[in-house]
Design an enzyme around this catalytic site. Structure first.
Site, PDB file in Angstrom:
ATOM      1  N   ASP D  15       0.815  -1.214   0.000  1.00  0.00           N
ATOM      2  CA  ASP D  15       0.000   0.000   0.000  1.00  0.00           C
ATOM      3  C   ASP D  15       0.847   1.262   0.000  1.00  0.00           C
ATOM      4  OD1 ASP D  15      -1.989  -1.980   0.605  1.00  0.00           O
ATOM      5  OD2 ASP D  15      -3.219  -0.395   1.495  1.00  0.00           O
ATOM      6  N   ARG D  94       0.684   4.775  17.514  1.00  0.00           N
ATOM      7  CA  ARG D  94       0.415   5.796  16.510  1.00  0.00           C
ATOM      8  C   ARG D  94       0.966   7.173  16.872  1.00  0.00           C
ATOM      9  NH1 ARG D  94       0.804   2.324  13.508  1.00  0.00           N
ATOM     10  NH2 ARG D  94      -0.917   1.190  12.564  1.00  0.00           N
ATOM     11  N   ASP D 123      -6.861   4.771  12.895  1.00  0.00           N
ATOM     12  CA  ASP D 123      -5.462   5.175  12.765  1.00  0.00           C
ATOM     13  C   ASP D 123      -5.296   6.511  12.070  1.00  0.00           C
ATOM     14  OD1 ASP D 123      -4.473   3.121  14.221  1.00  0.00           O
ATOM     15  OD2 ASP D 123      -4.091   1.826  12.517  1.00  0.00           O
ATOM     16  N   SER D 179      -5.868  -8.113   7.776  1.00  0.00           N
ATOM     17  CA  SER D 179      -4.773  -7.148   7.895  1.00  0.00           C
ATOM     18  C   SER D 179      -4.204  -7.201   9.306  1.00  0.00           C
ATOM     19  CB  SER D 179      -5.239  -5.743   7.543  1.00  0.00           C
ATOM     20  OG  SER D 179      -5.995  -5.220   8.603  1.00  0.00           O
TER      21      SER D 179
END
Lengths: 382, 382, 382, 382
Positions: D15, D94, D123, D179
């Site tokens: 990605d 994050r 996220d 994922s």
């Protein structure tokens, strides 16, 4: 070909009149809806005005008792106050109006609703969250968030010109240098000259309450009703936090609401168990935030309304109070559901209470101190 | 042979004078301690009186600035209000007095402390929890919880007789038909004729504030100080929940505290982030309960004081307000730490804000509604 | 002449047998009450024993379904956990037993109740607060708080001697070096050798759950029922805070309760709106504290039970889980009331969601940051 | 002419590799930033890959100790758990990554940042709120919210084709049908086949923990460290509420975090006053919500971190625990700051505690019941 039908929350003023015409210009059929929630308005002439501007239909509906019963009263029961001061007069009216707005939209098979709320305020959120909650597929047209609209109408002057070109009657009275929102519960004033937070509000700003220095020199012992407040009760000037993250300055007058809140606080503490009160107080604060932020028709607000309602089962009785020169004074109270026990509390009678019990109560409450002290001592030595 | 030394929280009044003599009668050496926390008292004559009654030592200490700095100011920072109305004037004074009481006891190697608080009230708890916290081995003599004492002194008449027999000077002025507690922050009135919760308080009860109708006809723009309140601000009449589980009726006047609270609420919202404010509001409510219940010197109150103090780092600025006829009116505010952004909030400027963002904000806030609606629909069909 | 009738919460063990005889010795008529709440007990022989010891009447009642329906299930709905770990197995049983105890007292016109709980624990409070709540005039005889009793019976040896003298059958099995409380939901172990908080609990202590290393090597997919837990699920070892202010160490095994709690947490989050969940989580924590502290039959617990019950309206569905070697694993869940929307959440489908909305959502959530940054900048420059 | 410089949060995967190339295609200079937070990654080859794809610069930085010290440890101190179960492994990483991202952007004078987070997840919010907080003028390019991007890349197939055309190396191993997000604290698994909430997770999904049935047959007494968990501890399967209002299903494994949380809960209750614990518990829940929602760098999170940090002053000591077959068992604890008092709590010693005090404590706690009962009685009669 029409792009579809829009139900517009119409106020009768310059902004929403321009929006009405602009929506038509964009290719929509427009239904105007004006709610009577106790504001000072000539509803007949507002109807004619909307019809003249090309509204396909005009709905003017009296929502006053619904507003009182289903919105103001639950808020009084919750002792709803935002950020310790604001009694939520506008925040309570919005879901009441928006609910009817989408009901009309559904009945009239309109896909769209529209309103004149700005893109920086709370009202857009209150209108739209209510609308999405009750009519989940509705599409919202909020002109003040649409670049083509707000870039075209950068100030009042642009609106005035547009009005002139489009045969929209211009306001007769000059605009006050602030904006206002009025209903039977309150009037709020904000923006314009009020945006400078260190400037005092002009004394002639207030429309709902008399200046306390012009108020009668004799107090009234109260009969509770939502009417103009001749004693100047319920004025506040605050900087508050909008949902959207800005601080804004608002000036509010809420005479009846202030009196009701004081009276309700009094009778509630008189009749409600103290630990229930404590839990309910937290729920009421949460409720106030939700109402302020526009979540009246949310699952959590439903839940809180249910809980708060339960807490009120025994909250009944009479409160005597006087209003005088801007202030509410509680004088006394009585209730068939009182939990006040004159014998028990009396300093002159022993009642059903053994004072020795308090010694144990206090000592047990101090048990956990002991160990902490020893630790502190050990540390001091160590 | 003495049973030991008692430090007595002495007020100079009839009750604690009788207790002083009674303690000696029981075989104790008595040290009298009288704190000046701003009450209206002739301290010299109180000292003489205690000496005449046989106190081994008399300590009269001025705790006024300590009271203001270490007790009242943290409470103002916390916006401390018990059950939405009571500003805690007595509750704040108690740990201040009791702290000095046990310091004296420790210095004088006294094993015992004593006080004249009743067995039904909050003050006994506030005195004693403070004492146990700061002097964990202290022994408490609370005569109003000792059967031999309270059975002997069933009413004021018994105390008067005892006083006469023991050369305790009788009060010159007739006793008011209620009890009072005064300090520089407030006066509270309770019991006696006030025990009937539906009876209005007599208008001549108030000593600290003028009646609003006799207040000046011109408002004062304020300089904040703790002084007598000539504008009649800060009177309340409430039924409250004592820690001990009873409801009691209290009448309070707290002029300076009320003004400070309003001013602090204003400047705090002006300078504090809204989400910090929300968390801090909850901590302040908890803090108020703890103070009311006597837990000033507890680990959790320490913790809350620390947290609240942290929250005040940027709370500074000036509030203009006027006081008039019983009410405080905020007029304006300014601060170098203001979080108010006139450009951002202005209806006339766009500032650094894209109104289109609000559409996304609102729609995302409504995402969770959608699924609930579908469920409701399914159920309606099912 | 009898001093009156006492209903004694009788366990069949040494302590309450001695208390039974001692109460008679003090001049009371004694009614023994033994509740079956799922503990391992020979109820017939307990009845005979109590009769032989001179109980006027013996009530042995099966409260198991009442315990499950009216106490355990509401606790599961509340996700009730004390101090993040203890599932309240004993705290839930106490009001269930005490309620029946005072019902018998009222039916039998007994003025007194008695129990064998110690003066340092929570159980005395749970028993007595329930009793005062449901039978406000009841008088409580708590021998372990009566100096004549506890000074006479300073240890187990004294009780054994007293038993021998009074024909009280001695326990056949030697006493475990700790005390236990068992019911169908859990067993707790405390005191004795467990009082040293750094000593591991003996591996042969557990009676309700298998040691995980002896547990089957194949997991079970669960059918939920309160039975012995062969997979060793639900063991905890904690130091907790008693209501009375001490920290105490307890070891608990609650196999069924642990599984139910995990399953309920799962299905609740699956079917309940997130903001309702958040409010309800706070209520559940408060509820857990109240239950722990003995306030089951209090106005605030009533209120919370009502609110929590309301929150459960749509909490239904099936949870698949496996239990293996001491642990519960959630495998999947389904519900007709699910608020989970596979299309909406899917990374592979767009569903009814416009990702652009998130940009506005995030930027509006950051609006309040901007002003704070400017302030910080100004301060850095200033 | 370049449109400016973008710092891209680069993962090395398909990605963000496509995004890197796409951003260049759109006219931006791209700086790639890859944080080492303990995930299993070949950082050297990731660097080469980014360089080959045309990154102007590549920053690969080891943030592991920063992540542990400044993010994980405060979370452990807060007992941070979202919705009663999720230990926030991704939510904590994050802000750690995004903070470095904007530091690089500022140092490199880049106006833009970009990331590969989807438009439906948490996220994106965590990345961007951190970025706006620390670099308020930053502009965010979130391709998965840009119609030209997400309409062009509707699925993995489109990305694969784009990769092939643009010499982006294709992943060697076939993509798992879900994922993943991994760091030294945890791995999360979501979407793909996991989107069906009633389907069990495949047993071979877990990478960080062994299956409990393959775990050693001998427990480990623990040395606490963040490493792969050979005992299968810390697996959960939950449906959780995203900030954005959707419910999503996640499977997490957090072996070290789970052990640390259990150990911290234990030692905290051992050393912290119970009322402080209660207040701190509420703050920890609020903190967990904020972290989950992306508000790490917010004023309120700062405030909470400060308060929670204060609460930990005396939280120190050793916890013995064993891990076995998926479960953590606390065995014992000791601390120089213990508030546990073996003498005080002991059933066999009286310690410094008078059991009689408990009678008064209980009766005073029942005072408020009395009046309620009378009211109920009156109502029953009335």
């Amino acid at each position: 070909m029409s792009k579809g039908t829009v139900v517009l929350a119409y106020s009768g003023g310059l902004d929403t009149s321009c929006i009405l015409v602009w929506l038509k210009e964009q290719g929509y059929d427009v239904i105007a809806f004006l709610a009577n929630i106790g504001q000072d308005e000539d509803f007949d002439s507002a109807r004619k005005k909307a019809e003249n501007l090309g509204a396909k239909k005009v709905f003017i509906e009296d929502l006053r008792s619904e507003f009182v019963e289903h919105f103001i009263l639950p808020a009084v029961q919750a002792n709803a106050v935002y950020e310790d001061r604001y009694l939520l007069g506008t925040a309570l009216a919005r879901p009441c109006i928006a609910r009817r707005l989408v009901q009309i939209a559904q009945k009239e098979q309109a896909e769209f609703i529209s309103h004149g709320a700005t893109g920086k305020g709370n009202d857009q959120i209150r209108f739209e969250l209510t609308s999405y909650a009750l009519y989940s597929d509705v599409k919202v047209i909020a002109p003040w968030r649409i670049p083509e609209f707000y870039n075209r109408f950068k100030g009042r002057k642009d609106l005035m010109e547009y009005a002139q070109k489009n045969d929209i009657p211009l306001p007769i009275t000059p605009k006050a240098p602030w904006s206002m929102d009025a209903n039977l519960m309150h009037i709020s004033y904000e923006s314009g000259v009020l945006e400078d937070p260190k400037c005092s509000a002009p004394t002639d700003l207030y429309l709902m309450t008399k200046n306390p220095d012009e108020a009668p020199n004799v107090p009234d012992v109260l009969e509770i009703e939502f009417k103009n407040g001749k004693h100047g009760v319920g004025r506040i000037d605050i900087v508050e936090n909008r949902f959207i993250g800005m601080k804004s300055r608002g000036i509010y007058e809420t005479p009846g609401g202030t009196i009701l809140l004081q009276a309700h606080l009094d009778i509630e503490t008189f009749t409600m168990d103290k630990e229930v009160r404590r839990i309910k107080q937290g729920l009421g604060i949460k409720f106030s935030e939700l109402v302020y932020n526009g979540f009246w028709y949310s699952p959590e607000c439903d839940f809180l309304l249910h809980c708060i309602n339960k807490s009120q089962e025994n909250v009944e009785g009479k409160v005597q109070l006087s209003v005088y020169k801007g202030q509410v004074y509680i004088l006394g109270r009585e209730s068939p559901k009182s939990l006040y026990n004159e014998d028990l509390v009396s300093m002159d009678k022993q009642g059903d209470y053994d004072p020795c019990d308090a010694s144990g109560f206090i000592r047990v409450n101090a048990v956990r101190y002991v160990r902490i002290k020893s630790r502190v001592k050990l540390e001091a030595q160590g």
